[in-house]
Design a protein around this motif. Structure first.
Motif, PDB file in Angstrom:
ATOM      1  N   GLU A  96       0.823  -1.220   0.000  1.00  0.00           N
ATOM      2  CA  GLU A  96       0.000   0.000   0.000  1.00  0.00           C
ATOM      3  C   GLU A  96       0.853   1.265   0.000  1.00  0.00           C
ATOM      4  O   GLU A  96       0.425   2.296  -0.502  1.00  0.00           O
ATOM      5  N   SER A 100       0.161   4.018  -2.856  1.00  0.00           N
ATOM      6  CA  SER A 100      -0.469   5.282  -2.461  1.00  0.00           C
ATOM      7  C   SER A 100       0.468   6.471  -2.622  1.00  0.00           C
ATOM      8  O   SER A 100       0.190   7.541  -2.121  1.00  0.00           O
ATOM      9  N   GLU A 106      -3.770  10.308   0.541  1.00  0.00           N
ATOM     10  CA  GLU A 106      -3.869   8.842   0.416  1.00  0.00           C
ATOM     11  C   GLU A 106      -2.740   8.166   1.201  1.00  0.00           C
ATOM     12  O   GLU A 106      -2.948   7.173   1.889  1.00  0.00           O
TER      13      GLU A 106
END
Length: 135
Positions: A96, A100, A106
């Motif tokens: 992630e 991101s 984010e």
């Protein structure tokens, strides 16, 4: 409310560290597969030594979240060779973090969630056990 105020009292120090210099030698590699170049390989241990000196000032990671990009994992591995204490830190490889990287908000949300998951059920000053996550 009261619950939120109490939850925010725990002291957390967050350090964001970018990977060392990466190689662009192979234009066919996907971005996340790019390795460190020679300069990055030489710089990683120096970064670790610099941060190790900060342990006297109270800096010692309890958890490490690292992107799954080859250059990010390699930076951490080379840092751990120069500072073996990093090998004992609870470390999580988090796709992630790479995914991101386009949006600041984010990334903040991903960090908040991943840090909560990584430290769930642990005291604030717990020393990690060296767990490694994977792809």
């Amino acid at each position: 409310g009261t619950t939120r105020r109490l939850a925010c009292r725990a002291r957390v120090r967050l350090m964001l560290l970018r990977h060392a210099k990466s190689s662009w030698a192979d234009p066919l590699l996907k971005d996340e597969e790019r390795p460190l170049n020679g300069r990055g390989l030489r710089a990683s241990p120096k970064i670790a030594q610099l941060l190790a000196g900060s342990e006297e000032d109270g800096w010692k990671p309890t958890v490490i979240l690292v992107s799954d990009a080859v250059r990010a994992v390699s930076t951490l591995e080379h840092m751990a060779l120069a500072n073996p204490g990093l090998q004992k830190v609870d470390t999580h490889v988090c796709p992630e973090l790479y995914q991101s990287s386009g949006s600041g908000l984010e990334l903040v949300e991903a960090l908040r969630r991943l840090l909560a998951e990584a430290t769930e059920g642990k005291p604030n000053n717990a020393e990690g056990g060296g767990k490694r996550g994977g792809k």
